[in-house]
Design a protein around this motif. Structure first.
Motif, PDB file in Angstrom:
ATOM      1  N   GLY A  21       0.795  -1.212   0.000  1.00  0.00           N
ATOM      2  CA  GLY A  21       0.000   0.000   0.000  1.00  0.00           C
ATOM      3  C   GLY A  21       0.832   1.269   0.000  1.00  0.00           C
ATOM      4  N   VAL A  22       0.367   2.244   0.782  1.00  0.00           N
ATOM      5  CA  VAL A  22       1.007   3.562   0.805  1.00  0.00           C
ATOM      6  C   VAL A  22       2.446   3.466   1.273  1.00  0.00           C
ATOM      7  N   ARG A  23       2.696   2.643   2.301  1.00  0.00           N
ATOM      8  CA  ARG A  23       4.054   2.555   2.844  1.00  0.00           C
ATOM      9  C   ARG A  23       5.030   1.983   1.809  1.00  0.00           C
ATOM     10  N   LYS A  24       4.592   0.999   1.053  1.00  0.00           N
ATOM     11  CA  LYS A  24       5.441   0.409   0.025  1.00  0.00           C
ATOM     12  C   LYS A  24       5.760   1.422  -1.065  1.00  0.00           C
ATOM     13  N   ALA A  25       4.741   2.158  -1.502  1.00  0.00           N
ATOM     14  CA  ALA A  25       4.946   3.161  -2.532  1.00  0.00           C
ATOM     15  C   ALA A  25       5.851   4.290  -2.045  1.00  0.00           C
ATOM     16  N   THR A  26       5.657   4.705  -0.792  1.00  0.00           N
ATOM     17  CA  THR A  26       6.490   5.771  -0.232  1.00  0.00           C
ATOM     18  C   THR A  26       7.956   5.345  -0.166  1.00  0.00           C
ATOM     19  N   ALA A  27       8.199   4.119   0.285  1.00  0.00           N
ATOM     20  CA  ALA A  27       9.577   3.629   0.376  1.00  0.00           C
ATOM     21  C   ALA A  27      10.250   3.608  -0.986  1.00  0.00           C
ATOM     22  N   ALA A  28       9.528   3.106  -1.993  1.00  0.00           N
ATOM     23  CA  ALA A  28      10.108   3.044  -3.340  1.00  0.00           C
ATOM     24  C   ALA A  28      10.380   4.447  -3.877  1.00  0.00           C
ATOM     25  N   ALA A  29       9.447   5.378  -3.627  1.00  0.00           N
ATOM     26  CA  ALA A  29       9.621   6.742  -4.120  1.00  0.00           C
ATOM     27  C   ALA A  29      10.803   7.434  -3.447  1.00  0.00           C
ATOM     28  N   MET A  30      10.955   7.234  -2.139  1.00  0.00           N
ATOM     29  CA  MET A  30      12.054   7.881  -1.431  1.00  0.00           C
ATOM     30  C   MET A  30      13.411   7.330  -1.855  1.00  0.00           C
TER      31      MET A  30
ATOM     32  N   PHE B 108      18.414   8.481  -4.658  1.00  0.00           N
ATOM     33  CA  PHE B 108      19.518   8.000  -5.485  1.00  0.00           C
ATOM     34  C   PHE B 108      19.417   8.453  -6.938  1.00  0.00           C
ATOM     35  N   THR B 109      18.472   9.359  -7.221  1.00  0.00           N
ATOM     36  CA  THR B 109      18.356   9.920  -8.571  1.00  0.00           C
ATOM     37  C   THR B 109      18.686  11.405  -8.572  1.00  0.00           C
ATOM     38  N   ALA B 110      18.052  12.147  -7.661  1.00  0.00           N
ATOM     39  CA  ALA B 110      18.283  13.591  -7.590  1.00  0.00           C
ATOM     40  C   ALA B 110      19.366  13.895  -6.563  1.00  0.00           C
ATOM     41  N   PRO B 111      20.411  14.609  -6.949  1.00  0.00           N
ATOM     42  CA  PRO B 111      21.450  14.997  -5.982  1.00  0.00           C
ATOM     43  C   PRO B 111      20.911  16.045  -5.008  1.00  0.00           C
ATOM     44  N   HIS B 112      20.762  15.638  -3.749  1.00  0.00           N
ATOM     45  CA  HIS B 112      20.170  16.506  -2.736  1.00  0.00           C
ATOM     46  C   HIS B 112      21.213  17.440  -2.127  1.00  0.00           C
ATOM     47  N   VAL B 113      20.793  18.671  -1.912  1.00  0.00           N
ATOM     48  CA  VAL B 113      21.554  19.630  -1.100  1.00  0.00           C
ATOM     49  C   VAL B 113      20.583  20.203  -0.079  1.00  0.00           C
ATOM     50  N   THR B 114      21.006  20.306   1.178  1.00  0.00           N
ATOM     51  CA  THR B 114      20.151  20.868   2.222  1.00  0.00           C
ATOM     52  C   THR B 114      20.851  22.038   2.891  1.00  0.00           C
ATOM     53  N   GLU B 115      20.132  23.155   3.008  1.00  0.00           N
ATOM     54  CA  GLU B 115      20.648  24.339   3.699  1.00  0.00           C
ATOM     55  C   GLU B 115      19.727  24.672   4.871  1.00  0.00           C
ATOM     56  N   PHE B 116      20.304  25.322   5.874  1.00  0.00           N
ATOM     57  CA  PHE B 116      19.575  25.599   7.110  1.00  0.00           C
ATOM     58  C   PHE B 116      19.658  27.081   7.450  1.00  0.00           C
ATOM     59  N   VAL B 117      18.618  27.572   8.120  1.00  0.00           N
ATOM     60  CA  VAL B 117      18.645  28.923   8.653  1.00  0.00           C
ATOM     61  C   VAL B 117      17.784  28.950   9.908  1.00  0.00           C
ATOM     62  N   THR B 118      18.263  29.640  10.935  1.00  0.00           N
ATOM     63  CA  THR B 118      17.506  29.824  12.170  1.00  0.00           C
ATOM     64  C   THR B 118      16.985  31.255  12.189  1.00  0.00           C
ATOM     65  N   VAL B 119      15.696  31.400  12.473  1.00  0.00           N
ATOM     66  CA  VAL B 119      15.071  32.703  12.293  1.00  0.00           C
ATOM     67  C   VAL B 119      14.176  33.037  13.486  1.00  0.00           C
ATOM     68  N   ASP B 120      14.123  34.319  13.811  1.00  0.00           N
ATOM     69  CA  ASP B 120      13.251  34.853  14.861  1.00  0.00           C
ATOM     70  C   ASP B 120      11.863  35.067  14.256  1.00  0.00           C
ATOM     71  N   VAL B 121      10.881  34.271  14.711  1.00  0.00           N
ATOM     72  CA  VAL B 121       9.526  34.348  14.144  1.00  0.00           C
ATOM     73  C   VAL B 121       8.541  34.950  15.152  1.00  0.00           C
ATOM     74  N   THR B 122       9.041  35.760  16.073  1.00  0.00           N
ATOM     75  CA  THR B 122       8.173  36.345  17.101  1.00  0.00           C
ATOM     76  C   THR B 122       7.057  37.174  16.484  1.00  0.00           C
ATOM     77  N   ARG B 123       7.395  37.991  15.469  1.00  0.00           N
ATOM     78  CA  ARG B 123       6.367  38.832  14.845  1.00  0.00           C
ATOM     79  C   ARG B 123       5.345  37.979  14.087  1.00  0.00           C
ATOM     80  N   THR B 124       5.815  36.891  13.481  1.00  0.00           N
ATOM     81  CA  THR B 124       4.878  35.994  12.792  1.00  0.00           C
ATOM     82  C   THR B 124       3.903  35.373  13.779  1.00  0.00           C
ATOM     83  N   MET B 125       4.391  34.979  14.956  1.00  0.00           N
ATOM     84  CA  MET B 125       3.512  34.369  15.953  1.00  0.00           C
ATOM     85  C   MET B 125       2.482  35.380  16.463  1.00  0.00           C
ATOM     86  N   LYS B 126       2.894  36.648  16.585  1.00  0.00           N
ATOM     87  CA  LYS B 126       1.938  37.687  16.985  1.00  0.00           C
ATOM     88  C   LYS B 126       0.875  37.879  15.918  1.00  0.00           C
ATOM     89  N   LEU B 127       1.294  37.838  14.638  1.00  0.00           N
ATOM     90  CA  LEU B 127       0.339  37.995  13.546  1.00  0.00           C
ATOM     91  C   LEU B 127      -0.654  36.826  13.527  1.00  0.00           C
TER      92      LEU B 127
END
Length: 473
Positions: A250-259, A264-283
Protein backbone atom coordinates in the motif's frame (compact mmCIF):
# COMPACT_ATOMS: atom_id res chain seq x y z
CA UNK A 1 -37.27 -21.00 -19.05
CA UNK A 2 -33.84 -20.47 -17.59
CA UNK A 3 -32.74 -16.86 -17.11
CA UNK A 4 -29.94 -15.54 -19.30
CA UNK A 5 -27.11 -15.49 -16.78
CA UNK A 6 -24.86 -13.53 -19.16
CA UNK A 7 -27.31 -10.63 -18.74
CA UNK A 8 -28.55 -11.33 -15.23
CA UNK A 9 -25.19 -11.38 -13.46
CA UNK A 10 -22.78 -8.48 -13.82
CA UNK A 11 -19.17 -8.56 -12.70
CA UNK A 12 -17.59 -5.41 -11.22
CA UNK A 13 -13.83 -5.39 -11.75
CA UNK A 14 -11.14 -3.68 -9.72
CA UNK A 15 -10.61 -0.31 -11.49
CA UNK A 16 -7.40 1.65 -11.85
CA UNK A 17 -8.21 4.38 -9.33
CA UNK A 18 -4.87 6.11 -9.86
CA UNK A 19 -2.54 6.57 -12.81
CA UNK A 20 -1.07 3.27 -13.91
CA UNK A 21 -1.65 1.41 -10.63
CA UNK A 22 -1.65 -2.38 -10.99
CA UNK A 23 -3.25 -3.56 -7.74
CA UNK A 24 -5.23 -2.53 -4.68
CA UNK A 25 -5.99 -4.05 -1.28
CA UNK A 26 -9.59 -4.49 -0.18
CA UNK A 27 -9.81 -2.79 3.22
CA UNK A 28 -13.53 -3.11 3.98
CA UNK A 29 -16.68 -4.44 2.41
CA UNK A 30 -19.77 -2.33 3.09
CA UNK A 31 -22.16 -4.94 1.67
CA UNK A 32 -22.68 -8.70 1.89
CA UNK A 33 -24.37 -11.31 -0.30
CA UNK A 34 -28.11 -10.69 -0.38
CA UNK A 35 -27.90 -6.92 0.13
CA UNK A 36 -29.71 -4.67 -2.33
CA UNK A 37 -27.46 -2.07 -4.02
CA UNK A 38 -28.15 0.87 -6.31
CA UNK A 39 -26.15 2.53 -9.05
CA UNK A 40 -23.54 4.80 -7.43
CA UNK A 41 -23.67 3.19 -3.97
CA UNK A 42 -20.25 2.70 -2.34
CA UNK A 43 -19.71 -1.02 -1.75
CA UNK A 44 -16.13 -1.21 -0.52
CA UNK A 45 -12.99 0.70 0.44
CA UNK A 46 -9.68 -0.21 -1.18
CA UNK A 47 -6.13 0.98 -0.57
CA UNK A 48 -3.82 1.61 -3.49
CA UNK A 49 -0.18 2.55 -3.40
CA UNK A 50 -1.32 6.17 -3.08
CA UNK A 51 -4.46 6.38 -0.96
CA UNK A 52 -7.60 4.74 0.38
CA UNK A 53 -10.50 5.04 -2.06
CA UNK A 54 -14.19 4.11 -1.84
CA UNK A 55 -15.58 2.28 -4.87
CA UNK A 56 -19.19 2.83 -6.06
CA UNK A 57 -21.03 0.06 -7.89
CA UNK A 58 -22.42 0.94 -11.37
CA UNK A 59 -25.40 -1.43 -11.19
CA UNK A 60 -28.79 -1.80 -9.51
CA UNK A 61 -29.48 -5.24 -8.08
CA UNK A 62 -28.64 -7.69 -5.32
CA UNK A 63 -25.15 -8.71 -4.22
CA UNK A 64 -24.64 -12.28 -5.41
CA UNK A 65 -21.04 -12.89 -4.40
CA UNK A 66 -17.99 -11.18 -2.89
CA UNK A 67 -15.04 -12.75 -4.68
CA UNK A 68 -12.34 -11.61 -2.26
CA UNK A 69 -12.17 -11.01 1.47
CA UNK A 70 -10.88 -7.99 3.36
CA UNK A 71 -7.12 -7.75 3.43
CA UNK A 72 -6.72 -9.33 -0.01
CA UNK A 73 -4.59 -7.59 -2.65
CA UNK A 74 -6.30 -7.80 -6.05
CA UNK A 75 -4.93 -7.02 -9.51
CA UNK A 76 -6.58 -4.22 -11.49
CA UNK A 77 -9.10 -5.70 -13.92
CA UNK A 78 -10.01 -8.67 -11.72
CA UNK A 79 -13.67 -9.20 -10.81
CA UNK A 80 -14.27 -8.48 -7.11
CA UNK A 81 -18.06 -8.60 -6.76
CA UNK A 82 -20.99 -10.15 -8.68
CA UNK A 83 -24.34 -8.37 -8.86
CA UNK A 84 -27.65 -10.04 -9.72
CA UNK A 85 -29.27 -7.28 -11.81
CA UNK A 86 -32.49 -9.26 -12.36
CA UNK A 87 -33.36 -10.81 -8.99
CA UNK A 88 -36.54 -12.84 -8.92
CA UNK A 89 -36.33 -13.80 -12.59
CA UNK A 90 -35.56 -17.41 -11.75
CA UNK A 91 -33.28 -19.68 -9.76
CA UNK A 92 -29.91 -18.04 -9.10
CA UNK A 93 -27.33 -20.10 -10.97
CA UNK A 94 -23.61 -19.53 -10.71
CA UNK A 95 -22.59 -16.75 -13.14
CA UNK A 96 -19.46 -18.69 -14.04
CA UNK A 97 -21.63 -20.93 -16.23
CA UNK A 98 -22.19 -18.07 -18.66
CA UNK A 99 -19.08 -15.95 -18.05
CA UNK A 100 -16.13 -17.85 -16.63
CA UNK A 101 -14.01 -15.71 -14.31
CA UNK A 102 -10.28 -15.25 -14.85
CA UNK A 103 -8.07 -18.09 -13.76
CA UNK A 104 -6.53 -15.89 -11.09
CA UNK A 105 -9.87 -15.43 -9.27
CA UNK A 106 -9.96 -17.74 -6.22
CA UNK A 107 -13.01 -19.28 -4.66
CA UNK A 108 -15.15 -16.90 -2.56
CA UNK A 109 -13.94 -16.24 0.95
CA UNK A 110 -17.48 -16.51 2.37
CA UNK A 111 -18.21 -20.11 3.44
CA UNK A 112 -21.07 -22.06 1.84
CA UNK A 113 -23.03 -22.13 5.08
CA UNK A 114 -23.14 -18.33 5.17
CA UNK A 115 -24.16 -17.96 1.53
CA UNK A 116 -26.96 -20.49 1.53
CA UNK A 117 -29.46 -18.63 3.68
CA UNK A 118 -29.76 -15.01 4.76
CA UNK A 119 -31.97 -13.92 7.66
CA UNK A 120 -35.17 -12.15 6.76
CA UNK A 121 -35.94 -8.65 7.91
CA UNK A 122 -34.00 -5.41 8.11
CA UNK A 123 -30.27 -5.72 8.59
CA UNK A 124 -28.06 -2.75 9.51
CA UNK A 125 -25.67 -1.67 6.77
CA UNK A 126 -22.79 0.36 8.21
CA UNK A 127 -20.87 3.38 6.91
CA UNK A 128 -23.86 5.65 6.54
CA UNK A 129 -25.87 3.81 3.90
CA UNK A 130 -29.00 3.24 5.93
CA UNK A 131 -30.78 -0.06 6.40
CA UNK A 132 -31.40 -2.42 3.49
CA UNK A 133 -34.31 -4.82 3.20
CA UNK A 134 -33.05 -8.35 2.75
CA UNK A 135 -35.32 -11.36 2.33
CA UNK A 136 -33.38 -13.14 -0.42
CA UNK A 137 -32.72 -16.81 0.09
CA UNK A 138 -30.30 -18.62 -2.18
CA UNK A 139 -31.05 -22.14 -3.27
CA UNK A 140 -28.93 -24.56 -1.17
CA UNK A 141 -26.11 -26.10 -3.14
CA UNK A 142 -26.50 -29.77 -3.74
CA UNK A 143 -23.81 -31.84 -2.10
CA UNK A 144 -23.23 -35.47 -2.85
CA UNK A 145 -23.61 -37.82 0.09
CA UNK A 146 -20.21 -39.09 1.30
CA UNK A 147 -19.32 -42.66 0.49
CA UNK A 148 -18.80 -45.16 3.34
CA UNK A 149 -15.06 -44.98 2.72
CA UNK A 150 -15.10 -41.16 2.93
CA UNK A 151 -17.19 -41.25 6.10
CA UNK A 152 -14.81 -43.70 7.72
CA UNK A 153 -11.78 -41.67 6.69
CA UNK A 154 -13.36 -38.49 8.07
CA UNK A 155 -14.12 -40.20 11.37
CA UNK A 156 -10.56 -41.50 11.69
CA UNK A 157 -9.12 -38.08 10.87
CA UNK A 158 -11.40 -36.39 13.42
CA UNK A 159 -10.37 -38.91 16.07
CA UNK A 160 -6.68 -38.25 15.33
CA UNK A 161 -7.26 -34.52 15.68
CA UNK A 162 -8.91 -35.01 19.05
CA UNK A 163 -12.32 -33.80 17.93
CA UNK A 164 -14.19 -37.09 18.20
CA UNK A 165 -15.79 -39.04 15.40
CA UNK A 166 -19.01 -37.07 15.17
CA UNK A 167 -18.81 -34.01 12.89
CA UNK A 168 -19.62 -30.69 14.53
CA UNK A 169 -22.79 -28.88 13.58
CA UNK A 170 -22.32 -25.95 11.16
CA UNK A 171 -21.59 -22.77 13.06
CA UNK A 172 -23.25 -19.45 12.49
CA UNK A 173 -20.66 -17.55 10.44
CA UNK A 174 -22.60 -14.28 10.19
CA UNK A 175 -20.10 -11.45 9.68
CA UNK A 176 -19.75 -9.28 12.83
CA UNK A 177 -20.96 -5.69 12.47
CA UNK A 178 -18.21 -3.08 12.83
CA UNK A 179 -17.17 0.09 11.09
CA UNK A 180 -13.98 0.09 8.93
CA UNK A 181 -11.79 1.91 11.52
CA UNK A 182 -12.84 -0.63 14.15
CA UNK A 183 -12.06 -3.51 11.78
CA UNK A 184 -8.62 -2.05 11.13
CA UNK A 185 -8.01 -1.65 14.88
CA UNK A 186 -8.97 -5.28 15.44
CA UNK A 187 -6.71 -6.36 12.60
CA UNK A 188 -3.79 -4.38 14.01
CA UNK A 189 -4.33 -5.86 17.49
CA UNK A 190 -4.79 -9.38 16.15
CA UNK A 191 -8.38 -9.66 17.43
CA UNK A 192 -10.94 -11.86 15.68
CA UNK A 193 -14.14 -9.80 15.61
CA UNK A 194 -16.18 -12.99 15.83
CA UNK A 195 -14.89 -13.42 19.40
CA UNK A 196 -15.73 -9.86 20.50
CA UNK A 197 -18.91 -9.15 22.46
CA UNK A 198 -20.62 -6.08 20.90
CA UNK A 199 -22.01 -3.32 23.12
CA UNK A 200 -22.95 -0.79 20.45
CA UNK A 201 -26.47 -0.17 19.09
CA UNK A 202 -27.91 -2.93 16.87
CA UNK A 203 -25.07 -5.25 17.88
CA UNK A 204 -22.27 -3.12 16.41
CA UNK A 205 -18.77 -3.69 17.75
CA UNK A 206 -17.11 -0.51 19.06
CA UNK A 207 -13.47 0.44 19.58
CA UNK A 208 -13.94 -0.06 23.33
CA UNK A 209 -15.15 -3.61 22.68
CA UNK A 210 -11.99 -4.38 20.70
CA UNK A 211 -9.72 -2.90 23.38
CA UNK A 212 -11.57 -4.91 26.02
CA UNK A 213 -11.03 -8.08 24.02
CA UNK A 214 -7.33 -7.29 23.70
CA UNK A 215 -6.87 -6.66 27.44
CA UNK A 216 -6.59 -10.32 28.58
CA UNK A 217 -3.59 -12.46 27.77
CA UNK A 218 -3.40 -12.48 23.97
CA UNK A 219 -4.27 -15.62 22.08
CA UNK A 220 -3.10 -16.50 18.56
CA UNK A 221 -4.57 -13.95 16.19
CA UNK A 222 -7.19 -15.16 13.74
CA UNK A 223 -7.81 -13.66 10.34
CA UNK A 224 -10.62 -11.11 10.18
CA UNK A 225 -12.22 -12.83 7.17
CA UNK A 226 -12.69 -16.63 7.05
CA UNK A 227 -10.38 -18.22 4.50
CA UNK A 228 -10.87 -21.47 2.62
CA UNK A 229 -7.96 -23.03 4.51
CA UNK A 230 -6.47 -22.34 7.98
CA UNK A 231 -3.76 -19.69 8.11
CA UNK A 232 -0.22 -21.07 8.36
CA UNK A 233 1.27 -21.07 11.82
CA UNK A 234 4.07 -18.75 10.68
CA UNK A 235 1.51 -16.00 10.15
CA UNK A 236 0.16 -16.14 13.69
CA UNK A 237 1.29 -13.75 16.42
CA UNK A 238 1.77 -15.40 19.80
CA UNK A 239 2.23 -14.00 23.27
CA UNK A 240 5.83 -13.16 24.14
CA UNK A 241 6.92 -12.98 20.51
CA UNK A 242 10.23 -11.13 20.11
CA UNK A 243 9.44 -9.91 16.62
CA UNK A 244 6.41 -8.85 14.62
CA UNK A 245 6.51 -8.81 10.84
CA UNK A 246 4.31 -6.34 8.99
CA UNK A 247 3.77 -6.78 5.22
CA UNK A 248 5.14 -3.93 3.14
CA UNK A 249 2.30 -2.84 0.91
CA UNK A 250 0.00 0.00 0.00
CA UNK A 251 1.01 3.56 0.81
CA UNK A 252 4.05 2.55 2.84
CA UNK A 253 5.44 0.41 0.02
CA UNK A 254 4.95 3.16 -2.53
CA UNK A 255 6.49 5.77 -0.23
CA UNK A 256 9.58 3.63 0.38
CA UNK A 257 10.11 3.04 -3.34
CA UNK A 258 9.62 6.74 -4.12
CA UNK A 259 12.05 7.88 -1.43
CA UNK A 260 14.75 5.43 -2.53
CA UNK A 261 14.28 6.50 -6.13
CA UNK A 262 14.42 10.18 -5.21
CA UNK A 263 17.44 9.89 -2.91
CA UNK A 264 19.52 8.00 -5.48
CA UNK A 265 18.36 9.92 -8.57
CA UNK A 266 18.28 13.59 -7.59
CA UNK A 267 21.45 15.00 -5.98
CA UNK A 268 20.17 16.51 -2.74
CA UNK A 269 21.55 19.63 -1.10
CA UNK A 270 20.15 20.87 2.22
CA UNK A 271 20.65 24.34 3.70
CA UNK A 272 19.58 25.60 7.11
CA UNK A 273 18.64 28.92 8.65
CA UNK A 274 17.51 29.82 12.17
CA UNK A 275 15.07 32.70 12.29
CA UNK A 276 13.25 34.85 14.86
CA UNK A 277 9.53 34.35 14.14
CA UNK A 278 8.17 36.34 17.10
CA UNK A 279 6.37 38.83 14.85
CA UNK A 280 4.88 35.99 12.79
CA UNK A 281 3.51 34.37 15.95
CA UNK A 282 1.94 37.69 16.98
CA UNK A 283 0.34 37.99 13.55
CA UNK A 284 -1.08 34.47 13.91
CA UNK A 285 -2.83 35.49 17.13
CA UNK A 286 -4.19 38.64 15.49
CA UNK A 287 -5.51 36.70 12.51
CA UNK A 288 -7.29 34.23 14.80
CA UNK A 289 -9.31 37.17 16.14
CA UNK A 290 -9.96 38.66 12.68
CA UNK A 291 -13.58 38.29 11.54
CA UNK A 292 -12.44 37.64 7.95
CA UNK A 293 -10.66 34.49 9.18
CA UNK A 294 -13.51 33.28 11.38
CA UNK A 295 -13.99 29.51 11.18
CA UNK A 296 -10.69 28.98 9.37
CA UNK A 297 -7.65 27.07 10.56
CA UNK A 298 -5.05 29.75 11.42
CA UNK A 299 -1.63 28.56 12.60
CA UNK A 300 2.06 29.23 11.87
CA UNK A 301 1.99 26.73 8.96
CA UNK A 302 -0.41 29.02 7.12
CA UNK A 303 2.03 31.95 7.16
CA UNK A 304 5.00 29.67 6.44
CA UNK A 305 3.17 28.41 3.35
CA UNK A 306 2.46 31.98 2.30
CA UNK A 307 6.10 32.91 2.85
CA UNK A 308 7.22 30.01 0.63
CA UNK A 309 4.83 31.13 -2.11
CA UNK A 310 6.24 34.66 -1.92
CA UNK A 311 9.79 33.30 -2.17
CA UNK A 312 8.85 31.24 -5.24
CA UNK A 313 7.28 34.30 -6.86
CA UNK A 314 10.57 36.15 -6.35
CA UNK A 315 12.65 33.18 -7.51
CA UNK A 316 10.48 31.30 -10.06
CA UNK A 317 13.36 29.13 -11.33
CA UNK A 318 13.13 27.04 -8.15
CA UNK A 319 9.67 25.80 -9.18
CA UNK A 320 10.82 23.35 -11.85
CA UNK A 321 11.19 19.69 -12.76
CA UNK A 322 13.90 17.60 -14.43
CA UNK A 323 12.73 15.69 -17.53
CA UNK A 324 15.37 13.02 -17.99
CA UNK A 325 13.78 11.47 -21.09
CA UNK A 326 13.54 14.77 -22.97
CA UNK A 327 16.70 16.19 -21.41
CA UNK A 328 14.81 19.35 -20.50
CA UNK A 329 14.19 21.50 -17.44
CA UNK A 330 10.48 22.17 -17.09
CA UNK A 331 9.77 25.58 -15.53
CA UNK A 332 6.31 25.60 -13.96
CA UNK A 333 4.18 28.72 -13.81
CA UNK A 334 1.90 27.32 -11.15
CA UNK A 335 2.51 26.04 -7.63
CA UNK A 336 0.85 22.85 -6.43
CA UNK A 337 1.88 23.12 -2.79
CA UNK A 338 2.34 19.72 -1.13
CA UNK A 339 1.85 19.25 2.61
CA UNK A 340 3.41 16.09 4.06
CA UNK A 341 0.89 14.35 6.32
CA UNK A 342 1.54 11.40 8.62
CA UNK A 343 -1.39 8.94 8.60
CA UNK A 344 -1.88 5.45 10.06
CA UNK A 345 -1.26 4.06 6.57
CA UNK A 346 2.00 5.96 6.14
CA UNK A 347 3.27 9.30 4.89
CA UNK A 348 1.25 10.95 2.14
CA UNK A 349 1.75 14.29 0.38
CA UNK A 350 -1.50 15.77 -0.95
CA UNK A 351 -1.16 19.16 -2.57
CA UNK A 352 -3.11 22.39 -2.92
CA UNK A 353 -3.65 23.07 -6.61
CA UNK A 354 -2.67 26.54 -7.90
CA UNK A 355 -1.78 27.73 -4.43
CA UNK A 356 -0.06 30.81 -5.88
CA UNK A 357 -3.44 32.35 -6.78
CA UNK A 358 -5.11 31.90 -3.40
CA UNK A 359 -5.75 34.67 -0.92
CA UNK A 360 -4.81 34.08 2.71
CA UNK A 361 -8.37 33.02 3.69
CA UNK A 362 -8.56 30.72 0.65
CA UNK A 363 -5.18 29.18 1.51
CA UNK A 364 -6.30 28.66 5.13
CA UNK A 365 -9.47 26.95 3.95
CA UNK A 366 -7.55 24.70 1.55
CA UNK A 367 -5.04 23.73 4.26
CA UNK A 368 -7.83 22.91 6.70
CA UNK A 369 -9.63 20.72 4.17
CA UNK A 370 -6.39 18.96 3.20
CA UNK A 371 -5.48 18.10 6.80
CA UNK A 372 -9.00 16.94 7.71
CA UNK A 373 -9.27 14.72 4.64
CA UNK A 374 -5.86 13.16 5.29
CA UNK A 375 -6.71 12.38 8.92
CA UNK A 376 -9.93 10.68 7.82
CA UNK A 377 -7.98 8.57 5.34
CA UNK A 378 -10.05 9.92 2.43
CA UNK A 379 -7.30 11.59 0.40
CA UNK A 380 -7.76 10.70 -3.27
CA UNK A 381 -4.92 9.77 -5.66
CA UNK A 382 -5.68 12.90 -7.70
CA UNK A 383 -4.97 15.07 -4.64
CA UNK A 384 -1.44 13.66 -4.48
CA UNK A 385 -0.53 14.07 -8.13
CA UNK A 386 1.17 16.99 -9.81
CA UNK A 387 2.91 18.53 -6.78
CA UNK A 388 5.72 21.04 -7.44
CA UNK A 389 7.13 21.90 -3.97
CA UNK A 390 6.42 20.51 -0.50
CA UNK A 391 6.37 21.58 3.15
CA UNK A 392 6.99 19.05 5.94
CA UNK A 393 6.33 20.27 9.46
CA UNK A 394 8.57 18.17 11.72
CA UNK A 395 8.17 20.79 14.45
CA UNK A 396 4.84 19.28 15.51
CA UNK A 397 6.87 16.38 16.95
CA UNK A 398 9.19 18.72 18.88
CA UNK A 399 12.01 18.20 16.36
CA UNK A 400 14.29 21.16 15.67
CA UNK A 401 15.16 20.38 12.05
CA UNK A 402 15.98 17.64 9.54
CA UNK A 403 17.23 16.89 6.04
CA UNK A 404 14.03 16.09 4.10
CA UNK A 405 14.09 13.97 0.94
CA UNK A 406 12.46 15.44 -2.13
CA UNK A 407 9.05 14.25 -3.20
CA UNK A 408 9.71 12.54 -6.59
CA UNK A 409 9.40 14.95 -9.51
CA UNK A 410 9.75 18.07 -7.34
CA UNK A 411 12.67 20.45 -7.04
CA UNK A 412 12.46 21.55 -3.39
CA UNK A 413 11.06 20.65 0.02
CA UNK A 414 10.97 22.87 3.12
CA UNK A 415 11.22 21.35 6.60
CA UNK A 416 9.90 23.49 9.48
CA UNK A 417 11.27 22.84 12.96
CA UNK A 418 9.71 23.38 16.34
CA UNK A 419 9.05 26.99 17.34
CA UNK A 420 10.58 27.53 20.79
CA UNK A 421 11.21 30.39 23.17
CA UNK A 422 14.98 30.96 23.11
CA UNK A 423 17.46 33.70 24.10
CA UNK A 424 18.05 35.89 21.07
CA UNK A 425 19.89 39.13 20.37
CA UNK A 426 17.14 41.63 19.57
CA UNK A 427 17.94 45.33 19.13
CA UNK A 428 21.31 44.85 20.79
CA UNK A 429 19.96 43.03 23.84
CA UNK A 430 19.47 39.38 24.71
CA UNK A 431 15.77 38.72 24.98
CA UNK A 432 13.51 35.66 24.91
CA UNK A 433 12.17 35.30 21.36
CA UNK A 434 10.17 32.73 19.37
CA UNK A 435 12.76 30.98 17.20
CA UNK A 436 12.65 28.16 14.65
CA UNK A 437 15.02 26.46 12.22
CA UNK A 438 14.15 25.99 8.56
CA UNK A 439 15.78 23.42 6.28
CA UNK A 440 15.47 23.55 2.50
CA UNK A 441 16.45 20.52 0.41
CA UNK A 442 16.66 20.98 -3.33
CA UNK A 443 17.64 19.13 -6.50
CA UNK A 444 21.13 20.37 -7.35
CA UNK A 445 20.59 19.60 -11.04
CA UNK A 446 17.92 22.30 -11.11
CA UNK A 447 18.80 24.57 -8.21
CA UNK A 448 22.34 25.73 -7.58
CA UNK A 449 23.61 27.02 -4.25
CA UNK A 450 22.89 30.65 -5.06
CA UNK A 451 19.26 30.08 -6.03
CA UNK A 452 18.61 27.73 -3.11
CA UNK A 453 20.12 30.24 -0.68
CA UNK A 454 18.02 33.08 -2.07
CA UNK A 455 14.81 31.10 -1.66
CA UNK A 456 15.60 30.08 1.92
CA UNK A 457 16.71 33.62 2.82
CA UNK A 458 13.47 35.08 1.40
CA UNK A 459 11.34 32.66 3.42
CA UNK A 460 13.23 33.58 6.59
CA UNK A 461 12.94 37.30 5.84
CA UNK A 462 9.15 37.09 5.45
CA UNK A 463 8.76 35.15 8.69
CA UNK A 464 10.99 37.60 10.55
CA UNK A 465 9.14 40.62 9.14
CA UNK A 466 5.68 39.38 8.01
CA UNK A 467 4.85 42.85 6.62
CA UNK A 468 6.90 41.71 3.62
CA UNK A 469 3.87 39.60 2.71
CA UNK A 470 2.46 42.95 1.57
CA UNK A 471 5.54 44.83 0.39
CA UNK A 472 6.88 41.88 -1.66
CA UNK A 473 3.51 40.74 -3.01
Amino acid sequence: MTADTSVRFREFKMPDVGEGLTEAEILSWYVKPGDTVTDGQVVCEVETAKAAVELPIPYDGVVHELRFGEGTTVDVGTSIITIDVAPGSGPAEEPAAAEPPAASVPTPTAPAEEAEEKPKGRQPVLVGYGVAESSTKRRPRKQAAPSPEQSAAAAIQAEMNGHGAAPAAPQDRTRPLAKPPVRKLAKDLGIDLATVTPTGPDGIITREDVHAAAAPAPAPAAEAVPAPAPAPEAALVTAGARETRVPIKGVRKATAAAMVGSAFTAPHVTEFVTVDVTRTMKLVEELKADKDMAGLRVNPLLLIAKALLVAIRRNPEVNAAWDEAAQEIVLKHYVNLGIAAATPRGLIVPNIKDAQDKTLPELASALGDLVATAREGKTTPAAMQGGTVTITNVGVFGVDTGTPILNPGESAILAVGAIKLQPWVHKGKIKPRQVTTLALSFDHRLVDGELGSKVLADIAAVLEQPKRLITWA
